[in-house]
Design an enzyme around this catalytic site. Structure first.
Site, PDB file in Angstrom:
ATOM      1  N   ASP A  48       8.592  10.759   1.841  1.00  0.00           N
ATOM      2  CA  ASP A  48       7.791  10.065   2.854  1.00  0.00           C
ATOM      3  C   ASP A  48       6.330  10.536   2.848  1.00  0.00           C
ATOM      4  OD1 ASP A  48       7.382   8.246   4.880  1.00  0.00           O
ATOM      5  OD2 ASP A  48       7.972   9.633   6.470  1.00  0.00           O
ATOM      6  N   ASN A  50       3.588   8.429   1.568  1.00  0.00           N
ATOM      7  CA  ASN A  50       2.730   7.810   0.551  1.00  0.00           C
ATOM      8  C   ASN A  50       1.578   7.030   1.182  1.00  0.00           C
ATOM      9  OD1 ASN A  50       4.653   8.755  -1.186  1.00  0.00           O
ATOM     10  ND2 ASN A  50       5.534   6.774  -1.686  1.00  0.00           N
ATOM     11  N   GLY A  51       1.893   6.288   2.251  1.00  0.00           N
ATOM     12  CA  GLY A  51       0.869   5.461   2.906  1.00  0.00           C
ATOM     13  C   GLY A  51      -0.226   6.329   3.505  1.00  0.00           C
ATOM     14  N   ARG A  52       0.164   7.406   4.177  1.00  0.00           N
ATOM     15  CA  ARG A  52      -0.836   8.299   4.784  1.00  0.00           C
ATOM     16  C   ARG A  52      -1.680   8.992   3.722  1.00  0.00           C
ATOM     17  NH1 ARG A  52       3.568  11.135   8.234  1.00  0.00           N
ATOM     18  NH2 ARG A  52       4.828   9.689   7.003  1.00  0.00           N
ATOM     19  N   HIS A  65       2.195   4.956  -3.273  1.00  0.00           N
ATOM     20  CA  HIS A  65       3.512   4.867  -3.935  1.00  0.00           C
ATOM     21  C   HIS A  65       3.380   5.237  -5.409  1.00  0.00           C
ATOM     22  CE1 HIS A  65       4.921   3.201  -0.265  1.00  0.00           C
ATOM     23  NE2 HIS A  65       4.436   1.999  -0.419  1.00  0.00           N
ATOM     24  N   ARG A  99       8.433  -4.301   6.147  1.00  0.00           N
ATOM     25  CA  ARG A  99       7.043  -4.138   5.679  1.00  0.00           C
ATOM     26  C   ARG A  99       6.463  -5.478   5.199  1.00  0.00           C
ATOM     27  NH1 ARG A  99       6.510   1.969   3.396  1.00  0.00           N
ATOM     28  NH2 ARG A  99       7.665   2.888   5.120  1.00  0.00           N
ATOM     29  N   LEU A 159      22.752  16.687 -14.424  1.00  0.00           N
ATOM     30  CA  LEU A 159      22.322  16.415 -13.055  1.00  0.00           C
ATOM     31  C   LEU A 159      22.475  14.915 -12.814  1.00  0.00           C
ATOM     32  CD1 LEU A 159      18.947  17.830 -11.732  1.00  0.00           C
ATOM     33  CD2 LEU A 159      19.534  15.472 -11.279  1.00  0.00           C
TER      34      LEU A 159
HETATM   35  C1  IPE Z   1      12.138   6.606   5.062  1.00  0.00           C
HETATM   36  O1  IPE Z   1      10.798   6.544   5.330  1.00  0.00           O
HETATM   37  C2  IPE Z   1      12.492   5.700   3.925  1.00  0.00           C
HETATM   38  C3  IPE Z   1      12.046   6.122   2.609  1.00  0.00           C
HETATM   39  C4  IPE Z   1      11.414   7.219   2.329  1.00  0.00           C
HETATM   40  C5  IPE Z   1      12.371   5.214   1.548  1.00  0.00           C
HETATM   41  P1  IPE Z   1      10.173   5.514   6.381  1.00  0.00           P
HETATM   42  O2  IPE Z   1       8.711   5.728   6.336  1.00  0.00           O
HETATM   43  O3  IPE Z   1      10.657   4.144   6.109  1.00  0.00           O
HETATM   44  O4  IPE Z   1      10.805   5.999   7.763  1.00  0.00           O
HETATM   45  P2  IPE Z   1      10.237   5.894   9.241  1.00  0.00           P
HETATM   46  O5  IPE Z   1       9.879   4.447   9.487  1.00  0.00           O
HETATM   47  O6  IPE Z   1       9.048   6.780   9.339  1.00  0.00           O
HETATM   48  O7  IPE Z   1      11.350   6.388  10.113  1.00  0.00           O
HETATM   49  C1  IPE Z   2       7.489   6.523   1.752  1.00  0.00           C
HETATM   50  O1  IPE Z   2       6.155   6.496   2.108  1.00  0.00           O
HETATM   51  C2  IPE Z   2       7.817   5.514   0.693  1.00  0.00           C
HETATM   52  C3  IPE Z   2       8.632   4.401   1.173  1.00  0.00           C
HETATM   53  C4  IPE Z   2       9.138   4.266   2.358  1.00  0.00           C
HETATM   54  C5  IPE Z   2       8.915   3.358   0.202  1.00  0.00           C
HETATM   55  P1  IPE Z   2       5.644   5.549   3.258  1.00  0.00           P
HETATM   56  O2  IPE Z   2       5.237   4.237   2.673  1.00  0.00           O
HETATM   57  O3  IPE Z   2       6.639   5.451   4.360  1.00  0.00           O
HETATM   58  O4  IPE Z   2       4.352   6.336   3.754  1.00  0.00           O
HETATM   59  P2  IPE Z   2       3.879   6.557   5.247  1.00  0.00           P
HETATM   60  O5  IPE Z   2       5.024   7.123   6.011  1.00  0.00           O
HETATM   61  O6  IPE Z   2       3.448   5.216   5.771  1.00  0.00           O
HETATM   62  O7  IPE Z   2       2.750   7.517   5.140  1.00  0.00           O
HETATM   63 MG    MG Z   3       6.974   6.548   6.012  1.00  0.00          MG
END
Ligand code: IPE
Ligand code: IPE
Ligand code: MG
Length: 282
Positions: A48, A50-52, A65, A99, A159
């Site tokens: 988790d 990637n967006g931030r 990503h 999304r 693995l």
């Molecule tokens: C969990 O992350 C799912 C994956 C890493 C694929 P999210 O970003 O979707 O989860 P929330 O929305 O913060 O709970």
């Molecule tokens: C996790 O990163 C990847 C997926 C859920 C596919 P996010 O896309 O949730 O990144 P944030 O949480 O918005 O930073």
């Molecule tokens: Mg996330």
């Protein structure tokens, strides 16, 4: 079906001594020598942040990503170094369909490309790729790529890397309950025989062991529906680092924490003198 893609056949069963060595860490960090039986057998990764990570750099979410791909494969190299046998990677949840269409389209294509690009190096390392997740709604081209990878690597034993794509813990449990209900209706299962072991045999990957170590990056402290049944007694490690900045050194730190913990599964610590029993309250 597969068209001009790589043929869906397993390589002639490569023997473990023919697997390549894990690649060294780019920063030169050596793998700690954890006692073999202290290492978690199954590590779950919620990748988790990637967006931030992208936002902090003024980039598009999708760039985050892309940057996260190398994190996963570095963790797999590190997991192989210390003897982890199963890594489950949460790559797309059943809730991620919420999304934007653009991000979903990107993630579907990205998953196909990543598996396609990484399959040779994973195969050479002795990694068996498996897919955990729901079929409905998932792009057929993603399923096809996953099935090619599963077939190609099915004999590898170093693995197992479970790619969890269109995966949700509740969906998995509901699907198991549905299949079990069907078995009862057809007279193949007697409801009296249903126990945890039988129920678990209806889950997606019944032969994978329970999760020992559950790691989530990005500072969020929740499971977000990942491996709910299998993580009932997992040790949780929440790391503040955003997924694209995560690498095997973060895995090693999490395993260090893991080895220092007492897993009690509801029992008591051995060699600890219990307090005198209290009289039962009425
Ligand atoms: C969990 O992350 C799912 C994956 C890493 C694929 P999210 O970003 O979707 O989860 P929330 O929305 O913060 O709970
Ligand atoms: C996790 O990163 C990847 C997926 C859920 C596919 P996010 O896309 O949730 O990144 P944030 O949480 O918005 O930073
Ligand atoms: Mg996330």
């Amino acid at each position: 079906m597969g068209g001009s893609r790589r043929p869906a056949q397993a390589t002639a069963a490569r023997q473990p001594h023919e697997y390549r060595d894990p690649k060294p860490h780019a920063g030169g960090v050596q793998a700690p020598a954890f006692p073999k039986d202290a290492v978690p057998k199954h590590v779950a990764l919620v990748m988790d942040g990637n967006g931030r990570w992208a936002k902090e750099r003024g980039l598009a979410r999708t760039d985050g990503h892309t940057a996260g791909e190398s994190s996963l494969f570095d963790v797999v190299e590190g997991a192989a170094q210390i003897g982890v046998q199963y890594v489950s990677a949460y790559a797309f949840s059943t809730e991620n369909w919420k999304r934007s269409p653009e991000e979903i389209r990107f993630l579907m294509g990205f998953n196909i490309e990543t598996i396609h690009r990484r399959i040779d190096e994973m195969d050479e390392l002795g990694v068996r790729i498996r897919w955990c997740g729901r079929r409905p709604r998932l792009w057929k081209s993603v399923i096809r790529e996953l099935e090619i990878a599963e077939e190609r690597t099915k004999n590898n034993t170093r693995l197992t890397l479970a790619m969890c794509i269109n995966y949700g813990g509740r969906a998995e449990i509901v699907d198991a309950a549905t299949a079990l209900a069907e078995a009862v209706r057809e007279g193949r299962v007697d409801p009296k025989d249903i126990d945890e072991e039988l129920f678990a045999s209806y889950l997606d990957e019944p032969d994978m062991p329970d999760v020992d170590l559950f790691i989530r990056s990005s500072g969020e402290q929740r499971t977000s529906n990942f491996l709910l049944w299998q993580s009932a007694y997992a040790e949780m490690v929440f790391d503040d680092v955003l997924w694209p900045d995560f690498d095997r050194t973060h895995l090693f730190k999490a395993v260090e924490s893991y080895v220092s913990r007492d897993r009690r599964y509801g029992g008591a610590l051995p060699n600890v003198v219990s307090a005198a029993p209290r009289p039962e309250t009425p």
